[in-house]
Scaffold this active site. Structure first.
Site, PDB file in Angstrom:
ATOM      1  N   PRO A   1      -4.926   0.678  18.514  1.00 15.12           N
ATOM      2  CA  PRO A   1      -4.589   0.210  17.156  1.00 15.12           C
ATOM      3  C   PRO A   1      -4.627   1.292  16.069  1.00 15.12           C
ATOM      4  CG  PRO A   1      -6.744  -0.623  17.853  1.00 15.12           C
ATOM      5  CD  PRO A   1      -6.159   0.073  19.026  1.00 15.12           C
TER       6      PRO A   1
ATOM      7  N   TYR B   1       3.973   6.446  10.133  1.00 12.58           N
ATOM      8  CA  TYR B   1       3.083   5.344   9.724  1.00 12.58           C
ATOM      9  C   TYR B   1       3.869   4.228   9.037  1.00 12.58           C
ATOM     10  CZ  TYR B   1      -1.249   3.065   8.300  1.00 12.58           C
ATOM     11  OH  TYR B   1      -2.270   2.159   8.144  1.00 12.58           O
TER      12      TYR B   1
ATOM     13  N   HIS C   1       0.840  -1.200   0.000  1.00 18.92           N
ATOM     14  CA  HIS C   1       0.000   0.000   0.000  1.00 18.92           C
ATOM     15  C   HIS C   1       0.876   1.252   0.000  1.00 18.92           C
ATOM     16  CE1 HIS C   1      -4.268  -1.479   1.010  1.00 18.92           C
ATOM     17  NE2 HIS C   1      -3.584  -2.437   0.413  1.00 18.92           N
TER      18      HIS C   1
ATOM     19  N   LYS D   1       0.460   0.132  15.054  1.00 20.91           N
ATOM     20  CA  LYS D   1       1.828   0.024  15.557  1.00 20.91           C
ATOM     21  C   LYS D   1       2.081  -1.161  16.501  1.00 20.91           C
ATOM     22  CE  LYS D   1       3.896   3.211  13.406  1.00 20.91           C
ATOM     23  NZ  LYS D   1       3.554   2.506  12.156  1.00 20.91           N
TER      24      LYS D   1
ATOM     25  N   TYR E   1      -9.279   5.919   7.186  1.00 24.05           N
ATOM     26  CA  TYR E   1      -9.478   6.250   8.590  1.00 24.05           C
ATOM     27  C   TYR E   1     -10.471   7.406   8.619  1.00 24.05           C
ATOM     28  CZ  TYR E   1      -5.214   3.597   9.808  1.00 24.05           C
ATOM     29  OH  TYR E   1      -4.273   2.613   9.997  1.00 24.05           O
TER      30      TYR E   1
HETATM   31  P1  RFL Z   1       0.178 -11.906  21.380  1.00 25.55           P
HETATM   32  O1  RFL Z   1      -0.208 -11.937  19.943  1.00 25.55           O
HETATM   33  O2  RFL Z   1      -0.819 -11.460  22.376  1.00 25.55           O
HETATM   34  O3  RFL Z   1       0.711 -13.345  21.750  1.00 25.55           O
HETATM   35  C1  RFL Z   1       0.980 -13.737  23.079  1.00 25.55           C
HETATM   36  C2  RFL Z   1       0.854 -15.240  23.182  1.00 25.55           C
HETATM   37  O4  RFL Z   1       1.190 -15.651  24.505  1.00 25.55           O
HETATM   38  C3  RFL Z   1       0.227 -16.581  24.967  1.00 25.55           C
HETATM   39  N1  RFL Z   1       0.192 -16.527  26.434  1.00 25.55           N
HETATM   40  C4  RFL Z   1       0.789 -17.441  27.231  1.00 25.55           C
HETATM   41  N2  RFL Z   1       1.492 -18.550  26.961  1.00 25.55           N
HETATM   42  C5  RFL Z   1       1.954 -19.269  28.001  1.00 25.55           C
HETATM   43  N3  RFL Z   1       1.733 -18.940  29.302  1.00 25.55           N
HETATM   44  C6  RFL Z   1       1.022 -17.839  29.628  1.00 25.55           C
HETATM   45  N4  RFL Z   1       0.797 -17.499  30.906  1.00 25.55           N
HETATM   46  C7  RFL Z   1       0.512 -17.044  28.566  1.00 25.55           C
HETATM   47  N5  RFL Z   1      -0.221 -15.907  28.514  1.00 25.55           N
HETATM   48  C8  RFL Z   1      -0.401 -15.622  27.228  1.00 25.55           C
HETATM   49  C9  RFL Z   1      -1.058 -16.140  24.307  1.00 25.55           C
HETATM   50  O5  RFL Z   1      -2.013 -17.208  24.231  1.00 25.55           O
HETATM   51  C10 RFL Z   1      -0.565 -15.706  22.935  1.00 25.55           C
HETATM   52  O6  RFL Z   1      -0.573 -16.747  21.992  1.00 25.55           O
HETATM   53  O7  RFL Z   1       1.467 -10.982  21.599  1.00 25.55           O
HETATM   54  P2  RFL Z   1       2.703 -10.675  20.616  1.00 25.55           P
HETATM   55  O8  RFL Z   1       3.254 -11.938  20.032  1.00 25.55           O
HETATM   56  O9  RFL Z   1       3.609  -9.758  21.348  1.00 25.55           O
HETATM   57  O10 RFL Z   1       2.058  -9.914  19.367  1.00 25.55           O
HETATM   58  C11 RFL Z   1       1.484  -8.643  19.538  1.00 25.55           C
HETATM   59  C12 RFL Z   1       0.364  -8.414  18.515  1.00 25.55           C
HETATM   60  O11 RFL Z   1      -0.522  -9.508  18.583  1.00 25.55           O
HETATM   61  C13 RFL Z   1      -0.386  -7.100  18.754  1.00 25.55           C
HETATM   62  O12 RFL Z   1       0.518  -6.066  19.075  1.00 25.55           O
HETATM   63  C14 RFL Z   1      -1.185  -6.638  17.515  1.00 25.55           C
HETATM   64  O13 RFL Z   1      -2.198  -7.564  17.202  1.00 25.55           O
HETATM   65  C15 RFL Z   1      -1.805  -5.259  17.741  1.00 25.55           C
HETATM   66  N6  RFL Z   1      -2.641  -4.813  16.618  1.00 25.55           N
HETATM   67  C16 RFL Z   1      -2.069  -4.264  15.477  1.00 25.55           C
HETATM   68  N7  RFL Z   1      -0.734  -4.155  15.373  1.00 25.55           N
HETATM   69  C17 RFL Z   1      -0.164  -3.661  14.216  1.00 25.55           C
HETATM   70  O14 RFL Z   1       1.081  -3.552  14.154  1.00 25.55           O
HETATM   71  N8  RFL Z   1      -0.923  -3.296  13.110  1.00 25.55           N
HETATM   72  C18 RFL Z   1      -2.282  -3.389  13.145  1.00 25.55           C
HETATM   73  O15 RFL Z   1      -2.911  -3.112  12.122  1.00 25.55           O
HETATM   74  C19 RFL Z   1      -2.913  -3.857  14.371  1.00 25.55           C
HETATM   75  N9  RFL Z   1      -4.252  -3.950  14.460  1.00 25.55           N
HETATM   76  C20 RFL Z   1      -4.035  -4.919  16.701  1.00 25.55           C
HETATM   77  C21 RFL Z   1      -4.828  -4.470  15.595  1.00 25.55           C
HETATM   78  C22 RFL Z   1      -4.665  -5.450  17.838  1.00 25.55           C
HETATM   79  C23 RFL Z   1      -6.038  -5.525  17.894  1.00 25.55           C
HETATM   80  N10 RFL Z   1      -6.601  -6.077  19.073  1.00 25.55           N
HETATM   81  C24 RFL Z   1      -7.632  -7.017  19.076  1.00 25.55           C
HETATM   82  C25 RFL Z   1      -5.949  -5.874  20.334  1.00 25.55           C
HETATM   83  C26 RFL Z   1      -6.196  -4.530  15.637  1.00 25.55           C
HETATM   84  C27 RFL Z   1      -6.821  -5.025  16.799  1.00 25.55           C
HETATM   85  C28 RFL Z   1      -8.325  -5.028  16.808  1.00 25.55           C
HETATM   86  C1  PHB Z   2      -6.622  -3.983  10.445  1.00 30.37           C
HETATM   87  O1  PHB Z   2      -6.661  -4.206   9.217  1.00 30.37           O
HETATM   88  O2  PHB Z   2      -7.006  -4.821  11.270  1.00 30.37           O
HETATM   89  C2  PHB Z   2      -6.081  -2.687  10.915  1.00 30.37           C
HETATM   90  C3  PHB Z   2      -5.517  -1.807  10.006  1.00 30.37           C
HETATM   91  C4  PHB Z   2      -5.029  -0.579  10.434  1.00 30.37           C
HETATM   92  C5  PHB Z   2      -5.114  -0.241  11.773  1.00 30.37           C
HETATM   93  C6  PHB Z   2      -5.655  -1.134  12.686  1.00 30.37           C
HETATM   94  C7  PHB Z   2      -6.155  -2.357  12.262  1.00 30.37           C
HETATM   95  O3  PHB Z   2      -4.650   0.969  12.184  1.00 30.37           O
END
Ligand code: RFL
Ligand code: PHB
Length: 390
Positions: free
Chosen positions: A293, A385, A72, A297, A201
Site C-alpha cells: 500500500p 503518485y 490534497h 495504488k 510518509y
Molecule cells: P476487494 O475490495 O478485495 O473486493 C473483492 C470482493 O469479492 C468478494 N469475494 C467473493 N465473492 C464471491 N465469491 C467468492 N469466492 C469471493 N471471494 C471474494 C470479497 O468478499 C470482496 O467483497 O477487491 P477490489 O474490488 O478489486 O478492490 C481492491 C481494493 O480493495 C484494494 O486494492 C485496496 O484496498 C488497496 N489499498 C489501497 N489502494 C489504494 O488505491 N490507495 C490506498 O490508499 C490503499 N490503501 C489498501 C490500502 C489496502 C490495504 N489492505 C488492508 C490490504 C491500505 C490497506 C491497509
Molecule cells: C490510507 O489512508 O489508508 C492510506 C493512505 C496512503 C497510503 C496507504 C493507505 O499509501
C-alpha cells in the site's frame, strides 16, 4: 437467472463496473460471498487518483465524494527529524489526489446500485464459474440448500486476491509474479484530529510509519510491524508510542492520541497474474494484482482495469467490436506493471528491511538524498503518485 455480464465480488471493482454498465443499459448480476455490512466494515484505501475520481463522477456517484472528500495538493516524506514536502500540484503542472475512504466510496456505490435497482446478491456461497471456454458461460452459487444458476455472456472476476476467479483458470495458462515483503502494516483508525493536514510518509530506523486521515476528525495511522505480530501484541498505548518514536519530534509533539476504533494488520505483497483473461472470464482489481500500500495504488489500479473493461464491453455490445476485450489484458497489464514498479520502489525507499546489508542501507539513504536534491526525481515521484493516464 439470466444476465449479460456476471460479476463475482461486490468490492469497489465489481460495484463500479456494474454501475457503469447499468447506466449504459447493459445488465449485470453481482455475486458477493459476504454480507453488505461486512463489505462496508473493511477499512482500506484512502487516496484516490484523478482518473478514479473522474470515473466515480461518470458513474453518477461523485456527489458526496466531491462534497466530503479532500483535495490534497501534496504530502510529506519525513526521515529522522527531517521533513520534505512533495508538492504534487506544482511538480505535475496542476494534478492533485482526493482523500476519500474506500468505505465511503463503497457505500456510495451500493446506494447508487439500490437506486437503479441493480442486482447484488450477498451471502452467495460456493460461487463457481463454468463454461469459460464456450460462448455460454454461467455461474452457480449456493444460498442455503439451494443451488442457483446465472447464465451470462461474460464473467468478470472482481473477487479480490483470495477469490475463486483466478483459481478457475488452468494453472498452466497463467504466469504468476510475486514478492512477499518481510513485514506488515499495522493500521489504526481513531476519532482524533489528524496530526497533519497532509499525509506524512516517514522513514525511520525503527521502521516505516504513515500518518493519513479520513476527515478533520478521523485519523488513519500505520506502522511497519514484524510479520508474525497480531493485534493482541499491540495495545493502543504501544501503538501510539511506536508511531511517535518514528515521526519527527515536532510532529510527535502535536499528535493527538485516543482509543482505536479499528486496528488491523495487513501483510505486504507485490503480485501480478498474466494474462488477465481466460476465454470469457476477465479478471479485474485485486483478483489479478496486488501492490504493497505504500504508493496508494491498489484501489487506483482496480479503477483503471474497470475503465478499460467498461469501454471494451460497451464496444462489444454497441458495435459488435471485440477488439477492446481482446486487447484488455495487454492494455491493463501495461499500466499495472508501472503501478507495481512505483509501489515496489516506494516500499524499498521507506521501509526497514530486517535482512538488509550495510550497502543496502546506504543505497536507501542515497536514494532519499537524491530524491530531495533533484526536481526531476521529485517530479517523477509526483507523476506516479497522482496516477499515470488511463
Ligand atoms: P476487494 O475490495 O478485495 O473486493 C473483492 C470482493 O469479492 C468478494 N469475494 C467473493 N465473492 C464471491 N465469491 C467468492 N469466492 C469471493 N471471494 C471474494 C470479497 O468478499 C470482496 O467483497 O477487491 P477490489 O474490488 O478489486 O478492490 C481492491 C481494493 O480493495 C484494494 O486494492 C485496496 O484496498 C488497496 N489499498 C489501497 N489502494 C489504494 O488505491 N490507495 C490506498 O490508499 C490503499 N490503501 C489498501 C490500502 C489496502 C490495504 N489492505 C488492508 C490490504 C491500505 C490497506 C491497509
Ligand atoms: C490510507 O489512508 O489508508 C492510506 C493512505 C496512503 C497510503 C496507504 C493507505 O499509501
Amino acid at each position: 437467472m439470466k444476465t449479460q455480464v456476471g460479476i463475482i465480488g461486490a468490492g469497489p471493482s465489481g460495484l463500479l463496473l456494474s454501475q457503469l454498465l447499468h447506466q449504459e443499459g447493459i445488465e449485470t448480476v453481482v455475486l458477493e460471498r459476504r454480507s453488505r455490512d461486512y463489505v462496508l466494515g473493511r477499512i482500506r484505501a484512502g487516496v484516490l487518483e484523478q482518473g478514479f475520481v473522474n470515473l466515480m463522477r461518470k458513474a453518477g456517484v461523485g456527489d458526496r465524494m466531491d462534497r466530503e472528500g479532500e483535495v490534497h495538493k501534496g504530502f510529506d516524506i519525513a526521515h529522522g527529524n527531517n521533513r520534505h514536502r512533495i508538492d504534487l500540484e506544482d511538480l505535475t503542472g496542476g494534478d492533485t489526489v482526493m482523500v476519500y475512504g474506500q468505505t465511503e466510496l463503497t457505500r456510495d456505490l451500493y446506494e447508487a446500485r439500490d437506486r437503479m435497482g441493480g442486482i447484488v446478491i450477498h451471502d452467495a456461497e460456493d460461487v463457481t464459474p463454468h463454461g469459460l471456454e464456450t460462448d455460454t458461460p454461467f455461474l452457480t452459487y449456493r444460498k442455503g440448500d439451494d443451488i442457483e444458476t446465472v447464465t451470462c455472456d461474460y464473467i468478470i472476476g472482481c473477487d479480490g486476491f483470495h477469490g475463486v476467479s483466478r483459481k478457475s483458470i488452468p494453472k498452466d495458462r497463467l504466469t504468476l509474479y510475486e514478492r512477499v515483503y518481510p513485514f506488515g502494516w499495522l493500521g489504526v483508525l481513531s476519532r482524533t484530529p489528524p496530526v497533519s493536514e497532509e499525509l506524512i510518509y516517514a522513514r525511520h530506523e525503527r521502521g516505516f510509519a504513515l500518518c493519513s486521515l479520513r476527515s478533520r476528525t478521523l485519523s488513519r495511522y500505520y506502522v511497519q510491524c514484524p510479520l508474525g505480530d497480531t493485534i493482541e501484541d499491540w495495545s493502543d498505548d504501544r501503538f501510539w508510542e511506536e508511531l511517535k518514536s518514528r515521526l519527527p519530534d515536532t510532529v510527535a509533539e502535536t499528535l493527538v492520541t485516543g482509543p482505536s476504533i479499528e486496528k488491523s494488520i495487513a501483510p505486504l505483497r507485490s503480485f501480478v497474474c498474466e494474462p488477465m483473461r481466460w476465454g470469457r472470464l476477465f479478471l479485474a482489481g485485486d483478483a489479478a494484482h496486488i501492490v504493497p500500500p505504500t504508493g496508494a495504488k491498489g484501489l487506483n489500479s482496480a479503477a483503471s482495469d474497470i475503465y478499460y473493461l467498461f469501454h471494451a464491453l460497451l464496444a462489444q455490445y454497441r458495435k459488435d467490436d471485440p477488439s477492446g476485450l481482446d486487447g484488455y489484458s495487454d492494455r491493463a497489464l501495461a499500466r499495472i506493471w508501472k503501478a507495481q514498479r512505483f509501489s515496489w520502489w516506494m516500499t524499498n525507499l521507506l521501509h526497514r528491511f530486517p535482512d538488509r546489508s550495510g550497502f543496502d542501507a546506504r543505497m536507501q539513504e542515497t536514494d532519499l538524498d537524491y530524491l530531495f536534491s533533484s526536481r526531476s526525481a521529485m517530479a517523477s515521484l509526483a507523476e506516479n503518485y497522482v496516477g499515470l493516464p488511463f
